[in-house]
Design a protein around this motif. Sequence first.
Motif: not given
Ligand SMILES: CSC[C@H]1O[C@H](OP(=O)(O)O)[C@H](O)[C@@H]1O
Length: 396
Positions: A41-43, A73-75, A232-236, A249-251, A339-342
């Motif tokens: 994941g991203n975080l 750089s991104w706390p 809050g981030d319910l993507h696949t 997962i990942d809420p 739009i944002r994912r593109t």
């Molecule tokens: C730099 S956070 C970008 C993006 O990452 C998060 O998703 P995930 O933690 O599932 O990889 C979230 O969708 C944020 O918008």
Amino acid sequence: MAILEKKIYVGLTEETAIQLVKELAFFPIHAELTAKEIGDGNLNYVFRITDQEGGKSLIIKQALPYAKVVGESWPLTLKRSKIEADALIKHGEFVPLLVPKVYETDEDLAITIMEDLSHLKIARTGLIEGENYPKLARDIGEYIAKTLFYTSDFALHPFEKKRLVAAFSNPELCKITEDLVFTDPFFDIDTNDFEPELQSDVEAIWGNTALQIEAAKIKYSFLTEAEALLHGDLHTGSIFASEEETKVIDPEFAFYGPIGFDLGLFIANLVFQSIVRDGEQKEYILNQIEETWQVFYSVFSELWEKEGVDPFTKVSGYKESFLQKIFNDAVAFTGCELIRRTIGLSHVKDLDGIEDKEIRLAAKRKTLELGTSLILRKSDIQEIKGFISAIKEHTA
Ligand SMILES: CSC[C@H]1O[C@H](OP(=O)(O)O)[C@H](O)[C@@H]1O
Ligand SMILES: Nc1ncnc2c1ncn2[C@@H]1O[C@H](COP(=O)(O)OP(=O)(O)O)[C@@H](O)[C@H]1O
């Protein structure tokens, strides 16, 4: 000294992750454990700890004091780990079969120790590989309906609702969404990320004042409407699936927000699949979108009728009016996520993974066109058949 006794944050390694689970007596003292960092994941970091001989495994998820994808750089607040664990536990009260079990949490270390779901596949990965999950839409429709109804004013005493709103205040993670989903893609901002060939399509978005006004309105809903405790981030990529099971997962982006947001995010991420698939397989995904809404509608309606605590839930017509508002919000939130994912900072593999450049660009143009239309037509699209028709119209 034992890791937990230090009571301070220390980033885990594969070695110290093993030490930690032994300290916590999850495994016999002499068990031969292996650990692997599997986070994609991203975080955050995610460690899988396995006892091959005992046949047992678990997951330790640890937040870093910054966003992993960008670096120091991104706390980023470590408090997100507690929010995530608390949301898993709270949502688990209502849908125990649809979330992983939480075994242990530690706020100092910013960790959650939870059930290992490695027997399942991340839904995005499986869908991209052409797999289908017959229970996915039904389970997610039910997940959204139950977690959101039971944390709303329709089910809770107002004091408890406001306690939860405060407990799940998540300003830093919300700010990421406010910027990346609702603001940056609509302006010429450095962090946007798109192929040069899409420049004129993107400039059309930046120059579309009517679209910006509608985006501003839906962002304002996200900022102000504390309707329920969202994932809050319910993507696949936040859903594990198989033919038999679904686990969310990942809420860590959980907070009190507008109900349509979870619906819109999930639907948008199915839309990416409807764009990259053809024929029957495309229809299959469109049916999944329809089923998600229908299951959400019927489960939420039933809970409202049987368990609604607000006297207004008994007033004829209020439920339909509320659900219509949720539907229209979901249409616009779907558009923002598309739009944002593109063109925003954080993309999806469904689109970026298309190897042929012309096909990829064509898919992205469809996504932008559909996203724009959904945001602009938020109030015109009145029911799910119209929503599906709009998706078909722009993604044929
Ligand atoms: C730099 S956070 C970008 C993006 O990452 C998060 O998703 P995930 O933690 O599932 O990889 C979230 O969708 C944020 O918008
Ligand atoms: N409970 C779990 N069981 C098995 N694997 C998991 C579990 N939780 C996370 N993972 C793995 O770690 C990856 C990243 O987890 P995620 O919670 O999405 O992290 P992030 O918050 O960084 O996005 C998932 O895609 C999955 O491969």
